[in-house]
Design an enzyme around this catalytic site. Sequence first.
Site, PDB file in Angstrom:
ATOM      1  N   ASP A 236       0.689  -1.152  -0.004  1.00  0.00           N
ATOM      2  CA  ASP A 236       0.027  -0.150  -0.159  1.00  0.00           C
ATOM      3  C   ASP A 236       1.090   1.223   0.146  1.00  0.00           C
ATOM      4  O   ASP A 236       1.715   1.148   0.692  1.00  0.00           O
ATOM      5  CB  ASP A 236      -0.782   0.066   1.156  1.00  0.00           C
ATOM      6  CG  ASP A 236      -2.115   1.057   1.108  1.00  0.00           C
ATOM      7  OD1 ASP A 236      -3.148   0.569   0.820  1.00  0.00           O
ATOM      8  OD2 ASP A 236      -1.501   2.226   1.610  1.00  0.00           O
ATOM      9  N   ASN A 244      -2.659  13.402  -3.512  1.00  0.00           N
ATOM     10  CA  ASN A 244      -3.868  14.007  -4.092  1.00  0.00           C
ATOM     11  C   ASN A 244      -4.376  15.354  -3.611  1.00  0.00           C
ATOM     12  O   ASN A 244      -4.731  16.188  -4.564  1.00  0.00           O
ATOM     13  CB  ASN A 244      -5.025  12.943  -4.099  1.00  0.00           C
ATOM     14  CG  ASN A 244      -4.932  11.707  -4.768  1.00  0.00           C
ATOM     15  OD1 ASN A 244      -3.968  11.715  -5.715  1.00  0.00           O
ATOM     16  ND2 ASN A 244      -5.285  10.511  -4.317  1.00  0.00           N
ATOM     17  N   ASP A 253      -1.905  10.148  -9.532  1.00  0.00           N
ATOM     18  CA  ASP A 253      -1.551   9.035 -10.447  1.00  0.00           C
ATOM     19  C   ASP A 253      -0.214   8.628 -11.353  1.00  0.00           C
ATOM     20  O   ASP A 253       0.108   7.522 -11.362  1.00  0.00           O
ATOM     21  CB  ASP A 253      -2.603   9.267 -11.948  1.00  0.00           C
ATOM     22  CG  ASP A 253      -4.244   9.242 -11.764  1.00  0.00           C
ATOM     23  OD1 ASP A 253      -4.651   8.479 -10.710  1.00  0.00           O
ATOM     24  OD2 ASP A 253      -4.874   9.899 -12.346  1.00  0.00           O
ATOM     25  N   GLU A 279      -4.992   2.032  -4.005  1.00  0.00           N
ATOM     26  CA  GLU A 279      -3.614   2.308  -3.877  1.00  0.00           C
ATOM     27  C   GLU A 279      -2.990   1.210  -3.263  1.00  0.00           C
ATOM     28  O   GLU A 279      -1.476   1.441  -3.123  1.00  0.00           O
ATOM     29  CB  GLU A 279      -3.127   3.676  -3.110  1.00  0.00           C
ATOM     30  CG  GLU A 279      -3.351   3.467  -1.581  1.00  0.00           C
ATOM     31  CD  GLU A 279      -5.131   4.458  -1.291  1.00  0.00           C
ATOM     32  OE1 GLU A 279      -5.066   4.612  -0.370  1.00  0.00           O
ATOM     33  OE2 GLU A 279      -5.427   4.559  -2.457  1.00  0.00           O
TER      34      GLU A 279
END
Length: 370
Positions: A236, A244, A253, A279
């Site tokens: 993760d 973000n 991204d 993620e």
Amino acid sequence: MIPTMDQRDDKVDQVHLQLAQELERAVAAERKARGDIEILRQALEAFTSRSDVDEIVSDLEGFLKRLVPHDCSAICMMEGEGLRVLGIKGDSRKCTVAGAVIRQPFFLRDLRDAIRPVIFPEPGPDLRLADSNVPVESGRFMVVPMRAGVRNIGCITLESRQWEVFDEPDALLAQVLANEAAIALEYARRSHEVEKLTTVDALTGLHSRRQFDAASRIEYRRSLRFGLRLSVIMMDIDHLMRVNDGYGRIMGDKVLAGAADVCLRGIRTTDLNARYGGEEFCFLLPETDQTGAHVLAERLRAAVAELRFRTDKRNFSVTASFGIAQRLPGTDSIEDLLAQGDQALFKAKCDGRNRVVVWTEQVGKFWKPG
């Protein structure tokens, strides 16, 4: 002077001999024509039963050898502004190898519009072939466009060290065979692209969850049947939400894509991979115990930490957390194994992130659902 009886008999014998030779040639030509038609029929049947590019190329090489005598062949597909060499057969000493890309004016300019084969008596003096890197040395050389519908998707190159080969009938046979193969290759390519859209995550290049679930069940059953070791790595990316929020989802991204790229380059081709969640990545490692999985996870953790990302505000890096589990006698299913890896990942995040945790019974007790 009136010919004698013997002279008349000799003349009749010569006529009969000529007629017999012509008849023999006609029979041989008809036999060859029937044989060529049968080969083309077999080729069409083989091509239409294939969905793999390599298998179609292999079949095409075999049928080419049966139809048109030659010493060396290369099968190429259009790729961008060049030709990708899919396969080479023969003993040419040229440097071209399968996988190479040919970028040469002749192919870029003339081949795209060619509708019939081009035969060259000697490649050296022809400027169009001088630096083509196709497997040509001396003798006769033929380029056969591969037409799928109304456009060329590639070509076949044939080389012979004998001057008597590659006539118009040979060119016609090669063109018919090339066109049949071209349609099969184009269909296989499009099928692969469609399949890739449904099985591969477009952003990361990792497999989809659905594809991974099906493949992981098969691998789990194989490990049970043959008593093989099997481990899983759950990964993760730490604090991706902060990326973000602070730099925008496009940068988030880029982080996902960059982390996936280093992981794909770090695992084996036999390892299964997936974008398991937003993620979260997952890697299933056949014939690998938890020690080997731990070594790999540490290597992936370091590779992710070394990534650098640039923004208008500042440069930054990210870290990732990892959970590992090995199939043990009490692990009843692939779902149990993945759950154990997820529990170890949860422990790694609770312990401060940017670390690798191996599942144990104590880790399982530490994990709290929800």
